[in-house]
Design a protein around this motif. Structure first.
Motif: not given
Length: 259
Positions: A116-124, A183-191, A217-224
């Protein structure tokens, strides 16, 4: 009301009025920011620092304008993307907070990002967040109308707030090893952490394998410093169902069913 409670209320009220003065130009353009109820959550997200709340509001509104959030809120989900990543509002906790559910172990991000492409998935997923935020906001309105104060709601432990239950059964481990997926999931957590101050509560992972530790381990720093907590269960369904049913009405949540 005790003297300390009066002091706390007066301190909050003065901060609220100061914030309104500092964002008077914003209020003229976006009237909802004149409402104490709405501003409370931006103050809360920044530990009641007026200056930080102002910065949050301005950066948030800029991002929401660039992302066209109002349009995404009104849009229906793209059927083929929803079918790839089904996600549901699944009832309420025993404390009348919202529960969502996703069979995340069956998601195939690598495959669907290519299809579907990253843009369409991110929009969802942005739609999921935007619609979920509105559900939280509307639900808290109902709770305050029923007699709870915003301060009482704010002081609830995260386990007694909103829930997201993610069933990781069926997870393809190559998903966690895929660089584009991560990359997609970490960006989503950051948002989520940066632009959705109303999102607070607990994410409960069930049927989670050992490789999930890498993801945490990857996402916990964003949740601090955020308002989100993580709880992880392995495949012992007796443990996680018992835990979930302590907080959620079994008749409302579908993790008790085969799905």
């Amino acid at each position: 009301m005790s003297s300390s409670q009066v002091s706390d209320y007066e301190d909050y009220s003065s901060k609220l009025q100061k914030l309104k003065l500092q964002i008077s130009d914003v209020i003229e353009k976006v009237p909802e920011f004149e409402e104490d109820f709405y501003l409370y959550f931006y103050l809360k997200a920044e530990k009641f620092s007026v200056d930080k709340a102002e910065t949050n509001i301005r950066e948030n509104l800029k991002w929401r304008a660039e992302t066209n959030v109002d349009h995404l809120l009104k849009m229906d989900y793209t059927p083929e993307v929803f079918n790839a990543f089904p996600f549901y509002k699944d009832g309420k906790t025993k404390g009348d907070m919202i529960v969502w559910r996703g069979n995340a172990g069956k998601y195939r991000f690598s495959q669907e990002l290519k299809r579907h492409g990253e843009d369409k998935c991110l929009t969802y997923w942005l739609q999921i967040l935007i619609k979920g935020e509105k559900q939280i906001f509307d639900n808290i309105r109902e709770l305050t109308q029923a007699g709870l104060t915003l301060d009482e709601i704010n002081k609830l432990p995260l386990i007694n707030k909103n829930w997201l239950v993610l069933n990781m059964g069926g997870l393809a481990y190559n998903e966690l090893l895929s660089a584009p997926t991560m990359r997609f999931l970490v960006n989503l957590v950051r948002i989520v952490v940066t632009y959705f101050p109303f999102m607070d509560g607990t994410v409960v992972f069930v049927n989670a394998g050992k490789l999930m530790e890498m993801f945490f381990k990857l996402i916990r720093p964003f949740l601090k410093g955020s308002n989100v907590d993580l709880i992880v269960f392995d495949s012992d369904s007796k443990k996680w169902k018992t835990f979930i049913y302590e907080h959620v009405d079994p008749s409302q949540i579908c993790v008790s069913k085969k799905n």
